[in-house]
Design a protein around this motif. Structure first.
Motif, mmCIF file in Angstrom:
data_model
loop_
_atom_site.group_PDB
_atom_site.id
_atom_site.type_symbol
_atom_site.label_atom_id
_atom_site.label_comp_id
_atom_site.label_asym_id
_atom_site.label_seq_id
_atom_site.Cartn_x
_atom_site.Cartn_y
_atom_site.Cartn_z
ATOM 1 N N GLN A 158 32.854 -42.521 -14.121
ATOM 2 C CA GLN A 158 33.483 -43.071 -15.322
ATOM 3 C C GLN A 158 33.396 -44.583 -15.329
ATOM 4 N N ASN A 159 33.570 -45.168 -14.147
ATOM 5 C CA ASN A 159 33.540 -46.624 -14.032
ATOM 6 C C ASN A 159 32.167 -47.157 -14.426
ATOM 7 N N VAL A 160 31.128 -46.406 -14.008
ATOM 8 C CA VAL A 160 29.761 -46.832 -14.317
ATOM 9 C C VAL A 160 29.446 -46.585 -15.784
ATOM 10 N N SER A 161 29.816 -45.391 -16.274
ATOM 11 C CA SER A 161 29.429 -45.019 -17.638
ATOM 12 C C SER A 161 30.375 -45.604 -18.677
ATOM 13 N N GLY A 162 31.604 -45.949 -18.254
ATOM 14 C CA GLY A 162 32.551 -46.519 -19.193
ATOM 15 C C GLY A 162 33.291 -45.491 -20.013
ATOM 16 N N ALA A 163 33.047 -44.193 -19.734
ATOM 17 C CA ALA A 163 33.780 -43.162 -20.464
ATOM 18 C C ALA A 163 35.125 -42.938 -19.800
ATOM 19 N N LYS A 164 36.140 -42.682 -20.604
ATOM 20 C CA LYS A 164 37.467 -42.443 -20.032
ATOM 21 C C LYS A 164 37.657 -40.941 -19.890
ATOM 22 N N GLY A 165 38.792 -40.423 -20.302
ATOM 23 C CA GLY A 165 39.016 -38.983 -20.229
ATOM 24 C C GLY A 165 38.091 -38.262 -21.193
ATOM 25 N N ILE A 166 38.000 -36.949 -21.046
ATOM 26 C CA ILE A 166 37.138 -36.154 -21.910
ATOM 27 C C ILE A 166 38.027 -35.310 -22.820
ATOM 28 N N TYR A 167 37.680 -35.278 -24.089
ATOM 29 C CA TYR A 167 38.423 -34.452 -25.037
ATOM 30 C C TYR A 167 37.725 -33.104 -25.170
ATOM 31 N N VAL A 168 38.469 -32.010 -24.992
ATOM 32 C CA VAL A 168 37.909 -30.674 -25.195
ATOM 33 C C VAL A 168 38.612 -30.069 -26.400
ATOM 34 N N LEU A 169 38.048 -30.307 -27.562
ATOM 35 C CA LEU A 169 38.672 -29.804 -28.788
ATOM 36 C C LEU A 169 37.934 -28.535 -29.215
ATOM 37 N N THR A 170 38.575 -27.380 -29.024
ATOM 38 C CA THR A 170 37.951 -26.109 -29.375
ATOM 39 C C THR A 170 38.944 -25.274 -30.166
ATOM 40 N N SER A 171 38.465 -24.112 -30.614
ATOM 41 C CA SER A 171 39.381 -23.215 -31.334
ATOM 42 C C SER A 171 39.818 -22.071 -30.430
ATOM 43 N N ILE A 172 39.625 -22.214 -29.123
ATOM 44 C CA ILE A 172 40.012 -21.161 -28.177
ATOM 45 C C ILE A 172 41.531 -21.125 -28.047
ATOM 46 N N PHE B 290 38.443 -26.062 -8.761
ATOM 47 C CA PHE B 290 39.083 -25.937 -10.069
ATOM 48 C C PHE B 290 38.733 -27.153 -10.935
ATOM 49 N N GLY B 291 38.854 -28.331 -10.352
ATOM 50 C CA GLY B 291 38.563 -29.555 -11.094
ATOM 51 C C GLY B 291 37.108 -29.620 -11.529
ATOM 52 N N VAL B 292 36.210 -29.218 -10.624
ATOM 53 C CA VAL B 292 34.788 -29.204 -10.981
ATOM 54 C C VAL B 292 34.569 -28.280 -12.170
ATOM 55 N N GLY B 293 35.248 -27.123 -12.146
ATOM 56 C CA GLY B 293 35.123 -26.176 -13.253
ATOM 57 C C GLY B 293 35.593 -26.763 -14.572
ATOM 58 N N THR B 294 36.741 -27.461 -14.552
ATOM 59 C CA THR B 294 37.230 -28.045 -15.807
ATOM 60 C C THR B 294 36.232 -29.089 -16.326
ATOM 61 N N TYR B 295 35.606 -29.824 -15.403
ATOM 62 C CA TYR B 295 34.631 -30.819 -15.859
ATOM 63 C C TYR B 295 33.357 -30.177 -16.381
ATOM 64 N N VAL B 296 32.979 -28.994 -15.830
ATOM 65 C CA VAL B 296 31.803 -28.302 -16.365
ATOM 66 C C VAL B 296 32.048 -27.986 -17.834
ATOM 67 N N THR B 297 33.228 -27.448 -18.154
ATOM 68 C CA THR B 297 33.537 -27.170 -19.562
ATOM 69 C C THR B 297 33.666 -28.467 -20.354
ATOM 70 N N GLY B 298 34.380 -29.437 -19.774
ATOM 71 C CA GLY B 298 34.637 -30.681 -20.484
ATOM 72 C C GLY B 298 33.365 -31.400 -20.898
ATOM 73 N N ILE B 299 32.402 -31.474 -19.968
ATOM 74 C CA ILE B 299 31.157 -32.169 -20.275
ATOM 75 C C ILE B 299 30.203 -31.236 -21.019
ATOM 76 N N GLY B 300 30.168 -29.953 -20.565
ATOM 77 C CA GLY B 300 29.166 -29.024 -21.078
ATOM 78 C C GLY B 300 29.388 -28.600 -22.515
ATOM 79 N N ILE B 301 30.652 -28.615 -22.963
ATOM 80 C CA ILE B 301 30.954 -28.035 -24.273
ATOM 81 C C ILE B 301 30.252 -28.789 -25.404
ATOM 82 N N GLU B 302 29.895 -30.047 -25.124
ATOM 83 C CA GLU B 302 29.186 -30.838 -26.142
ATOM 84 C C GLU B 302 27.736 -30.375 -26.302
ATOM 85 N N TYR B 303 27.174 -29.831 -25.228
ATOM 86 C CA TYR B 303 25.734 -29.580 -25.230
ATOM 87 C C TYR B 303 25.349 -28.112 -25.172
#
Lengths: 311, 399
Positions: free
Chosen positions: A132-146, A67-80
């Motif tokens: 995250q520790n390596v890249s320095g990114a914190k949480g991911i924002y998923v801002l959509t109109s869904i 489930f968590g992997v799935g949320t991250y696929v959307t979280g990271i993928g939605i930008e690209y």
């Protein structure tokens, strides 16, 4: 595959039921819809969980990991990527992960598997945290109109797929092989069944489905961080609901999910300070009083009525 | 029989759950609050959030209720536990709006849960004056959700505040140039460390040791031993509550002698002082308050009197201040949510932390970044424009 008249009748009834529940967003308010989302989400997770764990008796606690992997696929993928590609992508990644886990653990049996799946969610969570520790990114924002209704319909579609798949597996050679493995793995092996391969193939289903579910729900959470995406509670709740319903039948988890969701809702409303305690108590009650779930209970009632000449 | 009993209990639970809340008299307003009572964040919410809900409602009721369009209305709280689970937060907010028909809904607790429920608050048009969310994306958030206000600041100014304070100590000649930085490998810790490290380098500090440790590490003595052997003049830890305590304890065991000792979240908690007593004199941390201000002192005394616990010196007063903003706005314009949001945007508010004035991005630009334990009180030493900062002092040996 030839369908009998009973099959056609069941399929038609299921399609009608699906059409009816799809109208929910127009029938109830937002609160009702959010309960609907919860019910369909756990139905999808618990049914796909039971497809694997029911026949094989392997208790998987890996739901939160997929489930968590799935949320991250959307979280990271939605930008690209366009949104519609993310769900199949999550499914594939979930399946690949499940295959790796299966290859590593399904040759082992019993408690090793349980422990490994429990550790898996924590392991992936730590990997993402390290990233995250390596890249320095914190949480991911998923801002959509869904909207919530879109999420609900996507989950319903996924639920229909899971039921079709479960029904097809039940009629296939794979389903037959799994029932034999569940009864006695030794016998299955001596009958010429490739037990490891059968188990790994089936384990792809809950892995892939849980990842897609996570991907669908990510827009609802808006902000994704590892501790929220990989909460171990999810794995346990899915197991409890599936066991409450019973894993012997395809519709078993559904009759567990619905009363459990309302019970949980009732507990949250009336005694908000003791939710975890009461969750534990209800788990004990379920295990002691309904060891085979509602499916077993219905079976017992039907048998008793039959012996009294009522049916 | 047993099965039947179980069924009855379950039915009872359902029935009570769905029975409408008893019809209340017309002069009562329902206030909904959703935050963790269980799960990983329950501890923090029990210090900074729940006592303030209780205090605010009691305070308003004690003065005769809220004046809504000329009518005095008493407040009645409905509390829900979201189990630190965003799905539950969303569901509970919807339940408050649709089932309980709450008149006022307070924002939830923590960055993650506030952001997860922002779309729901936005859909219902509820003013959401967050007080426990830190974000550097206030502009993007307010563009998408114009009903959301951010008051606690972001990681960037908080980390830069630490650099600023240490720079001041060094320029005064109180400490040397060598700094050791550690951080917890989790969201906020990572974010702070990533801002602070280059900023320390730019300020001319020498980073003699840097490391991170996983969330939930039980044994931090190896970290502190390594810090000690690097012989720094200042120690900075972007830590969470359990490790803030563990690092302080290890520093005392190893007798780490530094002129500046900084730990992050929970340094401002009263339990930190309760645990270490007078030995923490001079310890720096996130937060701070204008401790000499009368409004804060009155608030702290009331907090202890009503809830039986002291407020923390970071988020507590901020949480209460945002409730006051809501209170003052409702008294000014009534219960019309759109009008309340407009009122909050257009005005400055007098609260227990002083004046609260949101900028064009719905962001509170002035908040405390660094505090220091001085004479048993965690006083603000650096901020982004708040009044009442005291001079930072060099830390002596552990007592």
């Amino acid at each position: 595959m030839r369908l009998s008249p009973t099959d056609w009748r069941n399929l038609t009834l299921s399609a009608l039921a699906l059409a009816f529940v799809a109208c929910l967003p127009w029938l109830v308010g937002n609160y009702g819809l959010s309960i609907g989302v919860t019910i369909v989400m756990y139905t999808v997770l618990a049914t796909s969980w039971a497809l694997f764990s029911g026949p094989t008796h392997y208790i998987s606690l890996a739901t939160a990991a997929f489930f968590g992997v799935g949320t991250y696929v959307t979280g990271i993928g939605i930008e690209y990527l366009p949104y519609w590609t993310l769900l199949p992508l999550a499914g594939v990644i979930g399946a690949v992960l499940a295959a790796l886990v299966g290859l590593a653990t399904l040759r082992l049996s019993g408690v090793y598997f349980v422990i490994f799946t429990l550790g898996l969610a924590e392991f992936i969570r730590q990997v993402i945290t390290w990233g995250q520790n390596v890249s320095g990114a914190k949480g991911i924002y998923v801002l959509t109109s869904i909207t919530e209704a879109h999420i609900y319909w996507q989950l319903l579609g996924l639920a229909a797929l899971v039921y079709l798949l479960g029904w097809a597996i039940g009629r296939s050679r794979l389903g037959f092989a799994l029932r034999i493995i569940g009864d006695d793995e030794q016998v299955a092996r001596h009958s010429g069944i490739h037990t490891a391969r059968a188990k790994i193939l089936l384990f792809l289903v809950p892995g892939s489905v849980a990842a897609i579910t996570g991907a669908i729900l990510a827009p609802r959470y808006v902000y994704i961080e590892p501790s929220l995406a990989f909460t171990p509670m999810l794995s346990f709740q899915v197991v409890i609901m599936a066991l409450l319903g019973g894993t012997g039948r395809l519709w078993g988890p559904l009759v567990g999910v619905i009363p459990f969701t309302f019970l949980w809702e009732g507990i949250s409303i009336t005694v908000p300070n003791q939710t975890t305690l009461l969750l534990g108590v209800s788990f004990l009650v379920i295990v002691y009083l309904l060891p085979k779930g509602f499916v077993g209970l219905f079976g017992a009632i039907r048998r008793r009525m039959g012996s009294e000449g009522l049916v | 029989m047993k099965r039947r009993t179980f069924a009855q209990i379950a039915a009872l639970a359902l029935a009570t759950g769905f029975a409408a809340v008893p019809a209340s008299a017309q002069d009562t307003l329902k206030v909904g609050a959703v935050a963790p009572k269980t799960g990983p964040l329950a501890g923090g919410a029990a210090v900074s959030y729940w006592p303030n809900v209780k205090l605010w409602v009691e305070t308003v009721n004690a003065r005769g209720g809220l004046n809504v369009d000329g009518k005095q209305m008493m407040l009645e709280v409905i509390e829900y536990d979201d189990q630190t689970n965003p799905g539950e937060t969303i569901k509970a907010v919807q339940r408050l709006v649709e089932q309980d028909q709450a008149d006022i809904i307070l924002p939830p607790y923590s960055t993650g849960l506030n952001l997860a429920s922002a779309p729901i608050y936005h859909r219902y048009g509820i003013p959401m004056i967050t007080s426990t969310a830190t974000t550097d994306k206030a502009d993007e958030l307010s563009a998408q959700f114009p009903n959301v206000f951010i008051s606690l600041g972001g990681a960037q100014p908080i980390a830069l505040g630490a650099v600023e304070v240490l720079t001041e100590l060094r320029d005064r000649g109180d400490i040397g140039n060598k700094v050791a930085i550690v951080n917890v490998a989790d969201a906020f810790g990572i974010e702070l460390a990533n801002v602070a490290k280059p900023a320390f380098a730019d300020a001319g500090f020498e980073l003699v040791y840097e490391s991170s440790y996983p969330l939930g590490s039980q044994d931090l003595s190896p970290v502190m031993k390594a810090v000690k052997s690097a012989d720094p003049d200042a120690f900075v830890a972007f830590s969470y509550p359990p490790d803030t305590f563990a690092l302080t304890e290890q520093a005392q065991i190893e007798d780490l002698q530094v002129g500046a000792f900084y730990t992050a979240v929970a340094t401002a908690f009263p339990s930190y002082a309760g645990r270490f007593g007078e030995s923490i004199e001079g310890v720096l941390g996130i937060g701070g308050v204008n401790a000499d201000d009368e409004a804060f002192q009155t608030y702290a005394a009331r907090h202890e009197e009503v809830t039986g616990a002291k407020p923390d010196y970071w988020a507590s007063a901020m949480v209460y201040s945002t409730f006051e903003v809501l209170e003052q706005s409702i008294e000014a314009v009534g219960l019309d949510n759109a009008a309340i949001i407009e009122h909050i945007k257009a005005n400055a508010f007098d609260t227990v932390i002083g004046t609260l004035d949101f900028d064009e991005n719905n962001n509170n630009p002035s908040f405390w970044t660094v505090g220091q334990w001085q004479d048993g009180v965690f006083k603000g030493v650096a901020s982004t424009g708040r009044e009442g900062a005291v001079d930072v002092v060099v830390k002596g040996p552990w007592k």
